[in-house]
Design a protein around this motif. Structure first.
Motif: not given
Length: 124
Positions: A16-17, A20-22, A55, A66-67
């Motif tokens: 995720i880092w 980004g949004k995943c 998250v 998810y972020t």
């Protein structure tokens, strides 16, 4: 709140880092490149991470996105604090000596470490 991600949660956070949004599928496909894990396992872990506050989940789209709510730096600090207190019994020097003795640091890394250490000494 003191957030302490597990090893599996940290693997998910790394994705995720980086991206980004995943969606869960995005994370699962990235993890599957290096690890044999089922989609439902990734889904369940991400749901648990949401409950723990690691998250955030955007449910406005068909695929939930998810972020991360914890920064890479905060996660690193938490992991380092745990290792320092449990494995090295609070000895920062033992941790650094072990890290440098077991892993070859580049010249740039050594220079950065020296520059950092100068902040604490007399500059020598």
């Amino acid at each position: 709140m003191d957030l302490k991600p597990t090893e599996s949660e940290l693997e998910i956070l790394q994705v995720i880092w980086k991206k980004g949004k995943c969606s869960v599928r995005d994370v699962h496909e990235e993890l599957a490149k290096n690890k044999d894990s089922g989609y439902t396992t990734t889904l369940k872990l991400m749901q648990i991470m949401h409950e723990k506050g690691l998250v955030e989940r955007d449910t406005t789209a068909k695929s939930h996105l998810y972020t991360a709510l914890i920064t890479r730096e905060a996660a690193q600090q938490g992991a380092l604090d745990k290792i320092l207190s449990t494995v090295f019994k609070g000895s920062t020097s033992d941790l650094v000596i072990q890290a440098l003795g077991q892993h070859r640091a580049s010249k740039d890394e050594i220079d950065a470490i020296k520059d950092y250490l100068k902040q604490f000494g007399d500059g020598e």
